[in-house]
Design an enzyme around this catalytic site. Structure first.
Site, mmCIF file in Angstrom:
data_model
loop_
_atom_site.group_PDB
_atom_site.id
_atom_site.type_symbol
_atom_site.label_atom_id
_atom_site.label_comp_id
_atom_site.label_asym_id
_atom_site.label_seq_id
_atom_site.Cartn_x
_atom_site.Cartn_y
_atom_site.Cartn_z
ATOM 1 N N HIS A 1 0.868 -0.918 -0.212
ATOM 2 C CA HIS A 1 0.291 -0.016 -0.455
ATOM 3 C C HIS A 1 0.683 1.285 0.040
ATOM 4 O O HIS A 1 2.049 1.567 0.284
ATOM 5 C CB HIS A 1 -1.300 0.026 1.069
ATOM 6 C CG HIS A 1 -2.412 -1.064 1.060
ATOM 7 N ND1 HIS A 1 -3.236 -0.773 1.907
ATOM 8 C CD2 HIS A 1 -2.356 -2.495 0.273
ATOM 9 C CE1 HIS A 1 -4.290 -2.188 1.192
ATOM 10 N NE2 HIS A 1 -3.539 -2.428 0.471
ATOM 11 N N GLU B 1 1.101 4.307 1.883
ATOM 12 C CA GLU B 1 1.077 4.338 3.099
ATOM 13 C C GLU B 1 2.604 3.970 3.971
ATOM 14 O O GLU B 1 3.424 3.852 4.460
ATOM 15 C CB GLU B 1 0.176 4.622 3.941
ATOM 16 C CG GLU B 1 -1.268 5.230 3.308
ATOM 17 C CD GLU B 1 -2.476 4.406 2.789
ATOM 18 O OE1 GLU B 1 -1.459 3.209 1.974
ATOM 19 O OE2 GLU B 1 -2.842 4.533 3.164
ATOM 20 N N CYS C 1 -6.673 2.192 4.937
ATOM 21 C CA CYS C 1 -6.750 0.898 5.337
ATOM 22 C C CYS C 1 -6.608 0.119 6.958
ATOM 23 O O CYS C 1 -5.454 1.449 7.539
ATOM 24 C CB CYS C 1 -6.714 -0.307 4.508
ATOM 25 S SG CYS C 1 -5.221 -1.099 4.834
ATOM 26 N N CYS D 1 -2.523 0.274 7.035
ATOM 27 C CA CYS D 1 -2.179 0.569 7.186
ATOM 28 C C CYS D 1 -2.173 1.741 8.033
ATOM 29 O O CYS D 1 -0.595 2.480 8.761
ATOM 30 C CB CYS D 1 -2.438 1.875 6.063
ATOM 31 S SG CYS D 1 -1.350 0.815 4.058
HETATM 32 O O1 LIG Z 1 -4.823 2.509 2.090
HETATM 33 C C1 LIG Z 1 -4.476 1.576 1.167
HETATM 34 N N1 LIG Z 1 -3.797 1.970 -0.105
HETATM 35 C C2 LIG Z 1 -3.759 1.390 -0.852
HETATM 36 O O2 LIG Z 1 -2.815 2.093 -1.317
HETATM 37 N N2 LIG Z 1 -4.701 0.775 -1.836
HETATM 38 C C3 LIG Z 1 -4.788 0.157 -2.520
HETATM 39 C C4 LIG Z 1 -3.950 -1.283 -3.024
HETATM 40 C C5 LIG Z 1 -4.217 -1.752 -4.066
HETATM 41 O O3 LIG Z 1 -3.537 -1.842 -5.236
HETATM 42 C C6 LIG Z 1 -5.615 -0.665 -4.221
HETATM 43 C C7 LIG Z 1 -7.516 -0.753 -3.637
HETATM 44 O O4 LIG Z 1 -7.234 -1.636 -4.735
HETATM 45 P P1 LIG Z 1 -8.876 -2.122 -4.929
HETATM 46 O O5 LIG Z 1 -9.580 -0.978 -5.024
HETATM 47 O O6 LIG Z 1 -9.426 -2.549 -6.125
HETATM 48 O O7 LIG Z 1 -9.451 -3.611 -4.167
HETATM 49 O O8 LIG Z 1 -5.671 0.551 -3.666
HETATM 50 C C8 LIG Z 1 -5.955 0.558 -0.788
HETATM 51 C C9 LIG Z 1 -6.630 1.155 0.161
HETATM 52 C C10 LIG Z 1 -7.538 1.300 1.383
HETATM 53 O O9 LIG Z 1 -8.293 0.342 0.225
HETATM 54 ZN ZN LIG Z 2 -3.473 -0.430 3.757
#
Ligand SMILES: O=c1[nH]c(=O)n([C@H]2C[C@H](O)[C@@H](COP(=O)(O)O)O2)cc1CO
Ligand SMILES: [Zn+2]
Length: 159
Positions: free
Chosen positions: A79, A81, A107, A110
């Site tokens: 992710h 973060e 999320c 994170c």
């Molecule tokens: O806190 C976050 N940080 C982060 O980098 N992501 C990224 C992970 C995935 O590559 C994408 C989420 O994919 P999707 O919306 O198709 O489930 O976003 C997702 C979140 C929260 O959902």
């Molecule tokens: Zn995350």
């Protein structure tokens, strides 16, 4: 003597624009996320976006959703973060009380990492997963740990 410009962008707008620029690097076809961590003196500590671990070939990991965890992107992506924390080259002492600017609300995984890294504030652009269980756990974590969060105001837009 010329007057100095007064309609400059705020620190919030500046750091969110940096986070937004970072997300443009993401190869995720569905959700691109950028994060920028700034310290209390308005210095950028680190930047990150969501991406897979360094691989030998671009095709090593899937970018699609799948019911099979082995072929689901969520199993592999780091992710934004987490990458911002990992990309930081200084001492975590300097991250105490810092603000993370994120294009998407963090999320719950994170949220835990940000708390333990010492981040004191989350400023977000979008909260598209608001109300989901993951999002509720994230907010409970931040609330419990005294990390504040607020939606950014972007009066000058993002272009
Ligand atoms: O806190 C976050 N940080 C982060 O980098 N992501 C990224 C992970 C995935 O590559 C994408 C989420 O994919 P999707 O919306 O198709 O489930 O976003 C997702 C979140 C929260 O959902
Ligand atoms: Zn995350």
């Amino acid at each position: 003597m010329a007057e100095q410009r007064s309609d400059v962008i705020s620190w919030d707008e500046f750091f969110m624009r940096v986070a937004f620029a970072a997300k443009l690097r993401s190869k995720d076809p569905n959700t691109q996320v950028g994060a920028c961590i700034a310290d209390t003196d308005h210095r950028i500590l680190s930047v990150g976006y969501n991406g897979t671990p360094h691989a030998i070939t671009d095709e090593a990991f899937p970018w699609g959703d799948s019911d099979d965890p082995l072929n689901d992107k969520h199993s592999y992506v780091i992710h934004a973060e987490a990458n911002a924390i990992l990309n930081f080259r200084g001492s975590l002492k300097d991250m105490q009380g810092a603000t993370v600017y994120v294009t998407l609300f963090p999320c719950h995984e994170c949220a835990k990492l940000l708390v333990q890294a010492g981040v004191g504030e989350v400023v977000y652009l979008d909260d598209k997963y608001a109300g989901t269980m993951d999002n509720l756990i994230s907010k409970r974590t931040l609330d419990s740990c005294g990390v504040t969060y607020r939606k950014v105001q972007m009066p000058h837009g993002l272009s």
